[in-house]
Design a protein around this motif. Structure first.
Motif, PDB file in Angstrom:
ATOM      1  N   LEU A   1       4.597  25.340 -46.544  1.00 19.41           N
ATOM      2  CA  LEU A   1       2.939  25.139 -46.246  1.00 19.41           C
ATOM      3  C   LEU A   1       2.184  25.182 -47.050  1.00 19.41           C
ATOM      4  CD1 LEU A   1       2.782  27.243 -42.404  1.00 19.41           C
ATOM      5  CD2 LEU A   1       2.438  24.448 -43.038  1.00 19.41           C
TER       6      LEU A   1
ATOM      7  N   SER B   1      -1.636  16.363 -39.904  1.00 20.57           N
ATOM      8  CA  SER B   1      -1.361  17.295 -38.936  1.00 20.57           C
ATOM      9  C   SER B   1       0.526  17.465 -38.509  1.00 20.57           C
ATOM     10  CB  SER B   1      -2.082  17.018 -37.696  1.00 20.57           C
ATOM     11  OG  SER B   1      -0.844  18.306 -36.420  1.00 20.57           O
ATOM     12  N   HIS B   2       0.691  18.820 -39.204  1.00 21.43           N
ATOM     13  CA  HIS B   2       2.459  19.145 -39.730  1.00 21.43           C
ATOM     14  C   HIS B   2       2.846  20.040 -38.734  1.00 21.43           C
ATOM     15  CE1 HIS B   2       1.109  17.367 -43.598  1.00 21.43           C
ATOM     16  NE2 HIS B   2       0.335  17.908 -44.004  1.00 21.43           N
TER      17      HIS B   2
ATOM     18  N   ILE C   1      -4.412  27.528 -44.421  1.00 28.47           N
ATOM     19  CA  ILE C   1      -4.162  26.561 -43.669  1.00 28.47           C
ATOM     20  C   ILE C   1      -5.449  26.773 -42.352  1.00 28.47           C
ATOM     21  CG2 ILE C   1      -2.008  25.423 -44.807  1.00 28.47           C
ATOM     22  CD1 ILE C   1      -0.645  27.723 -42.953  1.00 28.47           C
TER      23      ILE C   1
ATOM     24  N   ALA D   1      -0.291  23.290 -49.406  1.00 31.41           N
ATOM     25  CA  ALA D   1      -1.888  23.856 -49.630  1.00 31.41           C
ATOM     26  C   ALA D   1      -2.092  23.483 -51.198  1.00 31.41           C
ATOM     27  CB  ALA D   1      -2.081  24.812 -48.939  1.00 31.41           C
TER      28      ALA D   1
ATOM     29  N   GLU E   1      -6.629  30.797 -38.673  1.00 30.99           N
ATOM     30  CA  GLU E   1      -6.593  30.734 -39.950  1.00 30.99           C
ATOM     31  C   GLU E   1      -5.857  32.038 -41.600  1.00 30.99           C
ATOM     32  OE1 GLU E   1     -10.766  30.072 -43.238  1.00 30.99           O
ATOM     33  OE2 GLU E   1     -10.754  30.541 -41.193  1.00 30.99           O
TER      34      GLU E   1
ATOM     35  N   LEU F   1       1.105  33.254 -47.946  1.00 28.74           N
ATOM     36  CA  LEU F   1       0.061  32.571 -47.331  1.00 28.74           C
ATOM     37  C   LEU F   1      -0.348  34.044 -46.833  1.00 28.74           C
ATOM     38  CD1 LEU F   1       1.421  29.968 -45.128  1.00 28.74           C
ATOM     39  CD2 LEU F   1      -0.270  29.888 -46.400  1.00 28.74           C
TER      40      LEU F   1
ATOM     41  N   ALA G   1      -6.369  22.916 -51.320  1.00 30.48           N
ATOM     42  CA  ALA G   1      -6.479  23.756 -49.842  1.00 30.48           C
ATOM     43  C   ALA G   1      -6.569  24.715 -50.536  1.00 30.48           C
ATOM     44  CB  ALA G   1      -5.825  22.805 -49.471  1.00 30.48           C
TER      45      ALA G   1
ATOM     46  N   TRP H   1       0.054  22.570 -38.283  1.00 28.15           N
ATOM     47  CA  TRP H   1      -0.966  23.060 -38.600  1.00 28.15           C
ATOM     48  C   TRP H   1      -1.785  21.963 -39.759  1.00 28.15           C
ATOM     49  CZ3 TRP H   1      -0.548  28.115 -38.655  1.00 28.15           C
ATOM     50  CH2 TRP H   1       0.178  28.429 -38.414  1.00 28.15           C
ATOM     51  N   GLU H   2      -3.320  22.435 -39.840  1.00 30.11           N
ATOM     52  CA  GLU H   2      -3.621  21.443 -40.892  1.00 30.11           C
ATOM     53  C   GLU H   2      -4.324  22.251 -41.920  1.00 30.11           C
ATOM     54  OE1 GLU H   2      -6.693  20.474 -38.390  1.00 30.11           O
ATOM     55  OE2 GLU H   2      -5.881  19.629 -36.601  1.00 30.11           O
ATOM     56  N   LEU H   3      -4.385  21.228 -43.560  1.00 29.54           N
ATOM     57  CA  LEU H   3      -5.209  21.900 -43.849  1.00 29.54           C
ATOM     58  C   LEU H   3      -6.663  22.593 -44.333  1.00 29.54           C
ATOM     59  CD1 LEU H   3      -3.546  19.678 -46.824  1.00 29.54           C
ATOM     60  CD2 LEU H   3      -2.487  22.070 -46.326  1.00 29.54           C
ATOM     61  N   LYS H   4      -6.974  23.644 -44.464  1.00 34.14           N
ATOM     62  CA  LYS H   4      -8.332  23.698 -44.932  1.00 34.14           C
ATOM     63  C   LYS H   4      -9.160  23.547 -45.595  1.00 34.14           C
ATOM     64  CE  LYS H   4      -9.524  28.329 -45.562  1.00 34.14           C
ATOM     65  NZ  LYS H   4     -10.037  29.395 -45.546  1.00 34.14           N
TER      66      LYS H   4
END
Length: 297
Positions: free
Chosen positions: A129, A120-121, A141, A133, A161, A293, A138, A17-20
């Motif tokens: 998560l 990257s998580h 994610i 964010a 997304e 989320l 953010a 998972w990456e932050l937007k």
């Protein structure tokens, strides 16, 4: 490669998972001749970023193609890399995400002060998560399947997304009637929260999330609380045609929203219902956030 709206996978062990990232999506093409910044269709970006031109020299003239986001203005800009498509002529698009990410972090890109590698998580629960964010401000994610190749130009379910929804309880201070049912229907609710000195501060209006039945029911309930006096410390802004109806501030609304603007108003709020278990003047909930989320809208 672009992410598609999605949900948290049942088995997250195969995902990272990456932050937007906020900013302009761009491919960074570096070689001995310098830096070229390309849009998703391969065309040069319509705007120049002279603050990034030093990248090629900082990285020793190595040839590579990076995917990432540009933040900041033209001269004070920064590149946030989250993927690598090729290095020194070796194409990497068919390699799995986990291999590309490992190589990306090994390139020592941060030798340049105008670039960083997005984190990257893995192995984080949904609540973790969401909190991550929020901490980094953010809006959501991006989930990326570890085994996925990079598919240039494609919307891929291998990248999903999810937006970050915020929620709060807010006091109902009034409403705008529905245009086709001026007596009973509710078009939007006017919301506020109490500040430290007990003033009801306007935070915005909610007009979505209602059913026709809930609009009529709210109109009936609010009709019993009508008052001539505006309960907000400062009267909410309104167009010349709007005629807000004020109510005694005794009801608490439960709403979701995307963000809080610089003007202090909530953005894209959505109605969830009434909270009958909350005292509108109870400071325990004032200004608090509920995080979850949600699939990208």
């Amino acid at each position: 490669m672009r992410a598609v709206p999605g949900r948290l996978p049942i088995n997250q062990r195969g995902w990272a998972w990456e932050l937007k990232q906020h900013g302009v999506r761009a491919l960074a093409v570096l070689d001995a001749g310098g830096l070229a910044l390309l849009a998703a269709d391969g065309a040069p970006l319509p705007r120049d970023y002279p603050g990034l031109t030093r990248l090629a020299d900082d990285l020793g003239g190595r040839r590579m193609v990076l995917d990432g986001v540009i933040s900041g203005g033209s001269r004070r800009s920064r590149y946030h890399a989250f993927d690598v498509l090729s290095v020194d002529g070796q194409k990497l698009v068919d390699e799995p995400y986990v291999v590309r990410r490992k190589l990306l972090t090994s390139l020592a890109l941060t030798r340049s002060p105008v670039i960083d590698v997005a984190a990257s998580h893995r192995n984080l629960a949904p609540a973790q998560l969401a909190q991550l964010a929020r901490v980094h401000k953010a809006t959501g994610i991006i989930g990326k399947r570890l085994a996925a190749p990079y598919r240039p130009g494609h919307d891929s379910p291998d990248w999903v997304e999810l937006d970050l929804l915020r929620g709060c309880e807010a006091v109902i201070g009034g409403w705008l009637p529905a245009e086709d049912d001026a007596d009973d229907g509710v078009r939007s609710l006017l919301l506020g929260v109490y500040d430290a000195v007990g003033r009801l501060v306007y935070i915005g209006r909610v007009a979505t999330g209602f059913t026709n039945a809930s609009r009529r029911a709210l109109g009936s309930i609010l009709g019993e609380l009508v008052t001539e006096r505006c309960p907000f410390g400062d009267r909410p802004p309104a167009s010349g045609r709007e005629r807000p109806r004020w109510v005694r501030p005794t009801l608490v609304a439960d709403v979701d929203y995307r963000a809080i603007g610089h003007d202090g108003l909530i953005r894209q709020p959505s109605w969830r219902g009434l909270r009958t278990d909350v005292d509108p003047r109870d400071p325990a909930w004032s200004g608090s956030l509920r995080l979850q989320l949600s699939p990208h809208a």
